[in-house]
Design a protein around this motif. Structure first.
Motif, mmCIF file in Angstrom:
data_model
loop_
_atom_site.group_PDB
_atom_site.id
_atom_site.type_symbol
_atom_site.label_atom_id
_atom_site.label_comp_id
_atom_site.label_asym_id
_atom_site.label_seq_id
_atom_site.Cartn_x
_atom_site.Cartn_y
_atom_site.Cartn_z
ATOM 1 N N ALA A 59 117.271 3.297 43.423
ATOM 2 C CA ALA A 59 118.399 3.691 42.575
ATOM 3 C C ALA A 59 119.729 3.415 43.273
ATOM 4 C CB ALA A 59 118.289 5.162 42.206
ATOM 5 N N THR A 60 119.788 3.673 44.575
ATOM 6 C CA THR A 60 121.020 3.431 45.315
ATOM 7 C C THR A 60 121.340 1.944 45.359
ATOM 8 O OG1 THR A 60 120.578 5.376 46.673
ATOM 9 C CG2 THR A 60 122.192 3.811 47.518
ATOM 10 N N VAL A 61 120.355 1.112 45.648
ATOM 11 C CA VAL A 61 120.578 -0.339 45.685
ATOM 12 C C VAL A 61 120.957 -0.850 44.297
ATOM 13 C CG1 VAL A 61 119.411 -2.555 46.033
ATOM 14 C CG2 VAL A 61 119.116 -0.721 47.700
ATOM 15 N N ARG A 62 120.278 -0.356 43.267
ATOM 16 C CA ARG A 62 120.574 -0.784 41.901
ATOM 17 C C ARG A 62 122.008 -0.434 41.501
ATOM 18 N NH1 ARG A 62 117.045 1.670 37.143
ATOM 19 N NH2 ARG A 62 118.214 3.490 37.814
ATOM 20 N N SER A 63 122.559 0.638 42.056
ATOM 21 C CA SER A 63 123.919 1.058 41.703
ATOM 22 C C SER A 63 124.975 0.029 42.116
ATOM 23 C CB SER A 63 124.239 2.407 42.338
ATOM 24 O OG SER A 63 124.450 2.280 43.729
ATOM 25 N N PHE A 64 124.633 -0.869 43.032
ATOM 26 C CA PHE A 64 125.586 -1.897 43.461
ATOM 27 C C PHE A 64 125.605 -3.096 42.522
ATOM 28 C CE2 PHE A 64 124.276 -0.054 47.704
ATOM 29 C CZ PHE A 64 125.401 0.735 47.822
ATOM 30 N N PHE A 65 124.566 -3.254 41.705
ATOM 31 C CA PHE A 65 124.431 -4.455 40.883
ATOM 32 C C PHE A 65 124.545 -4.211 39.381
ATOM 33 C CE2 PHE A 65 121.945 -5.146 44.773
ATOM 34 C CZ PHE A 65 122.639 -6.231 45.275
ATOM 35 N N ARG A 66 124.367 -2.992 38.938
ATOM 36 C CA ARG A 66 124.335 -2.696 37.514
ATOM 37 C C ARG A 66 125.560 -1.866 37.124
ATOM 38 N NH1 ARG A 66 119.817 1.207 35.302
ATOM 39 N NH2 ARG A 66 121.352 2.219 34.044
ATOM 40 N N GLU A 67 126.207 -2.241 36.026
ATOM 41 C CA GLU A 67 127.343 -1.479 35.529
ATOM 42 C C GLU A 67 126.851 -0.152 34.963
ATOM 43 O OE1 GLU A 67 130.659 -1.957 35.509
ATOM 44 O OE2 GLU A 67 130.420 -3.793 36.677
ATOM 45 N N GLY A 68 127.659 0.882 35.103
ATOM 46 C CA GLY A 68 127.254 2.178 34.572
ATOM 47 C C GLY A 68 128.423 3.111 34.394
ATOM 48 N N GLU A 69 128.101 4.289 33.916
ATOM 49 C CA GLU A 69 129.097 5.296 33.609
ATOM 50 C C GLU A 69 129.659 5.924 34.873
ATOM 51 O OE1 GLU A 69 127.216 8.268 31.202
ATOM 52 O OE2 GLU A 69 125.825 6.807 30.411
ATOM 53 N N ALA A 70 130.893 6.393 34.739
ATOM 54 C CA ALA A 70 131.494 7.150 35.830
ATOM 55 C C ALA A 70 130.916 8.565 35.819
ATOM 56 C CB ALA A 70 133.002 7.206 35.650
ATOM 57 N N LEU A 71 131.095 9.270 36.915
ATOM 58 C CA LEU A 71 130.613 10.640 37.000
ATOM 59 C C LEU A 71 131.481 11.557 36.149
ATOM 60 C CD1 LEU A 71 129.863 11.026 40.794
ATOM 61 C CD2 LEU A 71 128.224 10.907 38.953
ATOM 62 N N GLU A 72 130.819 12.487 35.484
ATOM 63 C CA GLU A 72 131.535 13.515 34.754
ATOM 64 C C GLU A 72 131.588 14.742 35.647
ATOM 65 O OE1 GLU A 72 129.471 13.993 31.072
ATOM 66 O OE2 GLU A 72 129.572 11.848 30.635
#
Length: 153
Positions: A59-72
């Protein structure tokens, strides 16, 4: 949040999973591992911690390559309610028995939802309590008191 982290939710979820998984592995080192055929007390937490750490790393590695929502905002009230339910379960299970402990944890957890309704929460807690008693005590034969010594069980 640094710009190279494109999916902050995945990043922090991965960090939490990684931390908990590695903690389980480190804590399990003090116990006997055993083998797959004759598991020791460290076997389950070590294997589960390793799998959780791998999921966290992915999940951490994927967070560098995939666009996603900001933290609420962090759900502090909900987290406190759910953790309180878990602690209450641990406190009630021996003294009050399985019925009270399951009912309490389900009701506390349901109360954490913004869509909580009292009748729905009570119905869910009742159903989960019956399910837990049937599965764990009746079918699996676990030595858990349905009603503990506080209720004369």
């Amino acid at each position: 949040m640094p710009s190279f982290i494109r999916h902050p939710k995945d990043f922090w979820t991965g960090i939490i999973f990684l931390f908990i998984g590695l903690a389980a592995i480190i804590i399990g080192r003090d116990y006997n591992m055993g083998t797959a055929g004759k598991m020791g007390p460290a076997y389950f937490p070590t294997i589960l911690g390793g799998l959780l750490a791998l999921i966290g790393l992915a999940a951490t590695v994927r967070s560098f390559f995939r666009e996603g929502e900001a933290l609420e905002k962090f759900a502090v009230k909900e987290t406190i309610l759910i953790l309180s339910g878990v602690l209450l379960f641990g406190f009630l299970i021996r003294g009050a028995g399985l019925v009270a402990a399951i009912f309490a944890i389900v009701l506390f957890s349901a109360f954490a939802s913004s869509k909580f309704k009292v009748l729905h929460g009570i119905a869910l807690a009742t159903g989960m309590t019956i399910f837990a008693v049937v599965v764990f005590v009746k079918l699996l034969g676990l030595p858990i008191a349905i009603f503990g010594p506080w209720f004369g069980g």
